[in-house]
Design an enzyme around this catalytic site. Structure first.
Site, short mmCIF file in Angstrom:
data_model
loop_
_atom_site.label_atom_id
_atom_site.label_comp_id
_atom_site.label_asym_id
_atom_site.label_seq_id
_atom_site.Cartn_x
_atom_site.Cartn_y
_atom_site.Cartn_z
N PRO A 193 3.64 2.91 -2.40
CA PRO A 193 3.57 1.83 -3.18
C PRO A 193 4.35 2.05 -4.63
CG PRO A 193 1.53 2.94 -3.24
CD PRO A 193 2.42 3.43 -2.15
N GLU A 194 5.04 0.93 -5.07
CA GLU A 194 5.29 0.83 -6.36
C GLU A 194 4.07 0.36 -7.58
OE1 GLU A 194 9.36 -0.07 -7.35
OE2 GLU A 194 9.94 0.63 -5.28
N HIS A 233 -9.69 8.05 10.49
CA HIS A 233 -9.01 8.11 9.25
C HIS A 233 -9.58 7.99 7.88
CE1 HIS A 233 -5.48 8.41 11.50
NE2 HIS A 233 -5.62 7.35 12.22
N ARG A 256 -2.04 10.13 6.99
CA ARG A 256 -1.49 11.40 6.79
C ARG A 256 -2.12 12.34 5.72
NH1 ARG A 256 4.90 10.00 6.55
NH2 ARG A 256 4.85 12.13 6.62
#
Ligand SMILES: [Zn+2]
Length: 296
Positions: free
Chosen positions: A2-3, A115, A133
Site C-alpha cells: 500500500p502507499e 492467516h 506472507r
C-alpha cells in the site's frame, strides 16, 4: 504494497470503530509478528508476554500515523505500531456483525482463519490481524519515546499531509540532492508517501521528467512539484487510495483514485494532454511512465 493514501484511508476508517474500545483479551499465534525488531525477525518470549498482558483493560484513545506506520495509542501511555507490509490485513468485526476491513483484499473468509496471527478481543467487537506472507508486524511499546529510540522513524522525511510540509522546507531538502528526481522521491527521506504510483502522477502533473537530476530543478519546477504533491495525495486519501496493489479500504471496497491516474500503468496509451503515446523506463528498478512531450 500500500502507499500512504491507502494507509491513511485505513487509519481513518479504523479510527471510527476502535477509539474508546477497551481491550479485553489478546491472543498471538506467531511470535515473530509481535516480537521482531521491525523487519528483523526474532522470537522474543518476553515481548510476546508483554504484548498479551500489559494492554489488557486499557482503552484505545487514538489512531495516528507516521509514513506507512499506524499507531494504536492506549490509555496507559503504551501503543501498538502496525505495519502491514505486502499482505497484512486488519479486520474489525463489531458485536453487531458489521465488518471493517483494510489491507490485503482477501474477503468472505472465516475469522479467525489460517492467516490470522493476532486476535484483539475488545468490548465492542474483535480485531483480527491476518498476514498471508507474514512480512508485516504489530509491536507493543510502553511509550512513544521508546518507539522513537528504536530508530524506527529515523531518515523519514516530512509528512506531506501535515502543516510542517512547507515549500521552503521541501525546496531546501530537494534542491541539494544530486540524485534522479524519482529515486529521491521514492526513498522517503525528503517527503514520505510518494510511492511508485504517486511519484509518476506528481511528475506528470508538474510537467517535470522523473529522470531529471534534483539539483537541476528550477524554483518554479520545485514549486510545481510541491503544489502537486499537496493536491494529489489528499485527493487520493479522499478517494480511499488507488488499490492497484491489491489494497482494500476500511469498508472493504476498493479505492477509487485509480480512476484518476493519468500515467501510472498507462505505458503506450495516449497522453491525456497531448495525445502522444506515453513512454516508460525503469528507474531504481521501478517501471516509470511519463510523457516525453509534456514533461521537461
Ligand atoms: Zn503529453
Amino acid at each position: 504494497m500500500p502507499e500512504l493514501p491507502e494507509v491513511e484511508a485505513l487509519r481513518l476508517g479504523l479510527k471510527k470503530v476502535l477509539v474508546n474500545a477497551t481491550i479485553r483479551k489478546i491472543s498471538v499465534s506467531r511470535a515473530k509478528i509481535v516480537s521482531s525488531s521491525g523487519t528483523t525477525r526474532v522470537d522474543n518470549p518476553q515481548k510476546v508476554q508483554d504484548f498479551i498482558t500489559i494492554p489488557l483493560g486499557q482503552k484505545i484513545i487514538s489512531l495516528t500515523r507516521r509514513a506507512k506506520n499506524i499507531m494504536i495509542n492506549l490509555s496507559g501511555g503504551g501503543l501498538f505500531l502496525v505495519h502491514l507490509k505486502m499482505t497484512g490485513q486488519l479486520v474489525f468485526v463489531a458485536l453487531t456483525g458489521e465488518q471493517t476491513t483494510g489491507g490485503h483484499p482477501i474477503q468472505n473468509q472465516d475469522l479467525p482463519n489460517k492467516h490470522t496471527y493476532i486476535i484483539f478481543e475488545l468490548d465492542n467487537g474483535t480485531l483480527y490481524y491476518n498476514d498471508v506472507r507474514q512480512f508485516g508486524y504489530v509491536l507493543y511499546y510502553p511509550d512513544s519515546q521508546t518507539l522513537l529510540d528504536t530508530g524506527h522513524f529515523d531518515n523519514l522525511g516530512i509528512e506531506p499531509l501535515s502543516s510542517d510540509f512547507t515549500l521552503e522546507d521541501f525546496e531546501s531538502r530537494i534542491s541539494q540532492k544530486t540524485g534522479v528526481l524519482k529515486t529521491v522521491l521514492l526513498d522517503q527521506s525528503v517527503v514520505v508517501g510518494c510511492g511508485n504510483i504517486y511519484c509518476d502522477e506528481v511528475c506528470f502533473a508538474s510537467g517535470v521528467l522523473p529522470m531529471r537530476k534534483c539539483n537541476t530543478l528550477t524554483k518554479p519546477e520545485i514549486k510545481k512539484l510541491y503544489d502537486e504533491i499537496k493536491r494529489i495525495l489528499p485527493l487520493a486519501v479522499e478517494q480511499g487510495g488507488s488499490s492497484v496493489a491489491n489494497y482494500l479500504l476500511a469498508d472493504g471496497s476498493r479505492g477509487n483514485y485509480a480512476h484518476y491516474h493519468l500515467v501510472y500503468g498507462k505505458k503506450g496509451k495516449p497522453c491525456a494532454v497531448c495525445g502522444r503515446p506515453l513512454s516508460s523506463l525503469k528507474i531504481t528498478g521501478r517501471t516509470t511512465v511519463f510523457c516525453e512531450h509534456c514533461q521537461k
